[in-house]
Design a protein around this motif. Structure first.
Motif, PDB file in Angstrom:
ATOM      1  N   ASP A 161       0.836  -1.207   0.000  1.00 32.06           N
ATOM      2  CA  ASP A 161       0.000   0.000   0.000  1.00 32.06           C
ATOM      3  C   ASP A 161       0.868   1.253   0.000  1.00 32.06           C
ATOM      4  OD1 ASP A 161      -2.723  -0.328  -0.299  1.00 32.06           O
ATOM      5  OD2 ASP A 161      -3.120  -0.657   1.834  1.00 32.06           O
ATOM      6  N   ASP A 164       2.554   1.703  -3.296  1.00 30.62           N
ATOM      7  CA  ASP A 164       1.595   2.027  -4.349  1.00 30.62           C
ATOM      8  C   ASP A 164       1.164   3.485  -4.289  1.00 30.62           C
ATOM      9  OD1 ASP A 164      -0.345   1.714  -6.404  1.00 30.62           O
ATOM     10  OD2 ASP A 164      -1.897   1.365  -4.894  1.00 30.62           O
ATOM     11  N   PHE A 200      -1.987  -6.141  -6.083  1.00 33.74           N
ATOM     12  CA  PHE A 200      -1.546  -4.751  -6.123  1.00 33.74           C
ATOM     13  C   PHE A 200      -0.939  -4.440  -7.487  1.00 33.74           C
ATOM     14  CE2 PHE A 200      -1.890  -5.597  -1.676  1.00 33.74           C
ATOM     15  CZ  PHE A 200      -2.136  -4.369  -1.068  1.00 33.74           C
ATOM     16  N   PRO A 201      -0.838  -3.170  -7.861  1.00 33.05           N
ATOM     17  CA  PRO A 201      -0.173  -2.818  -9.116  1.00 33.05           C
ATOM     18  C   PRO A 201       1.261  -3.336  -9.146  1.00 33.05           C
ATOM     19  CG  PRO A 201      -1.363  -0.920  -8.236  1.00 33.05           C
ATOM     20  CD  PRO A 201      -1.399  -1.976  -7.179  1.00 33.05           C
ATOM     21  N   ALA A 204       4.042  -1.434  -7.342  1.00 30.93           N
ATOM     22  CA  ALA A 204       4.174  -1.521  -5.890  1.00 30.93           C
ATOM     23  C   ALA A 204       5.126  -2.643  -5.508  1.00 30.93           C
ATOM     24  CB  ALA A 204       2.805  -1.733  -5.252  1.00 30.93           C
TER      25      ALA A 204
END
Length: 264
Positions: A161, A164, A200-201, A204
């Motif tokens: 997180d 990202d 997640f992307p 990240a």
């Protein structure tokens, strides 16, 4: 419930009964009044700091040690707030990092991921900042509070997180500092990052991997390094806000387009 409690004694009564919060309907029943009279009945006790209303329809008795603050700390009331609003949530980003022991820079706001829009607000000394997320996809742990537990993102999810959303992480340098600190927790396993890498992307995971390889002496990153390049076809940028082109780190498929200076 009975109707024997008077408004001036209600906060102490609620705490003695282990009631961390009461709805307007519950307060009305306890006081023996109509719900539309509750705000007037609790006005004076609230002015004395005995009650706080963090969300409409929910009243939280304030323990004496927090009455000069205006409310209990955010961690103590977040679960009650979100349960009342019927919102799925988790404490995340720098707030979660601090709870996991990475307290290098105390967050200025209490950061919470939610599954639908919730308005930011201040409750006592706590400034709540809410961000819509796919909450169900983020693994959490139950962190103990006075009244029960609150959901907090795991170490790996917190790292991702932060990597990202660098704005919520107070910038790339601070993100790197926090990620390094989180990696020092003995329960952290890079395999957890691999397990979340498709949630997640790609950027990240690549940023976290690069930061750990660059600023720690871990020798268990090879599996993560093998996964990172295949997460997306295009390279990612270390700093998504920089227009500068940098050298390519092929191991992480990451363009190193600025210097990073973690405070470690």
């Amino acid at each position: 419930m009975t109707h024997a409690v008077r408004a001036p004694e209600l906060a102490d009564w609620a705490m003695s009964q282990g009631r961390g919060a009461l709805t307007t309907a519950e307060v009305a029943e306890l006081l023996g009044v109509d719900p539309d009279q509750v705000r007037r009945r609790l006005h004076a006790p609230a002015r004395r700091g005995e009650w706080v209303q963090p969300v409409r329809g929910l009243w939280v008795p304030v323990p004496p040690e927090f009455r000069t603050w205006g409310a209990p700390p955010g961690m103590e009331i977040i679960d009650m707030m979100m349960h009342h609003l019927r919102v799925c949530y988790y404490v995340g980003w720098l707030s979660a990092a601090a709870l996991h022991g990475a307290s290098h820079q105390a967050p200025q706001v209490f950061q919470v991921g939610v599954d639908r829009q919730v308005r930011d607000r201040s409750v006592g000394r706590t400034r709540f900042s809410f961000a819509q997320r796919n909450v169900e996809a983020v693994p959490t742990i139950s962190h103990p509070t006075r009244e029960g537990t609150a959901q907090v993102s795991t170490i790996a999810a917190t790292m991702l997180d932060i990597a990202d959303d660098l704005h919520r992480a107070a910038g790339l340098d601070n993100a790197a500092t926090v990620i390094v600190e989180l990696s020092e927790d003995p329960t952290f396993d890079p395999a957890d990052l691999i397990g979340l890498s498709t949630t997640f992307p790609a950027a990240a995971t690549r940023r976290v991997g690069w930061i750990l390889s660059r600023f720690t002496d871990r020798d268990d990153l090879a599996p993560l390094r093998d996964v990172a390049p295949g997460l997306a076809v295009s390279p990612s940028h270390l700093d998504p806000h920089s227009t500068v082109r940098g050298s390519m780190d092929d191991d992480w498929m990451l363009m190193i387009n600025r210097d990073v200076e973690p405070d470690t």
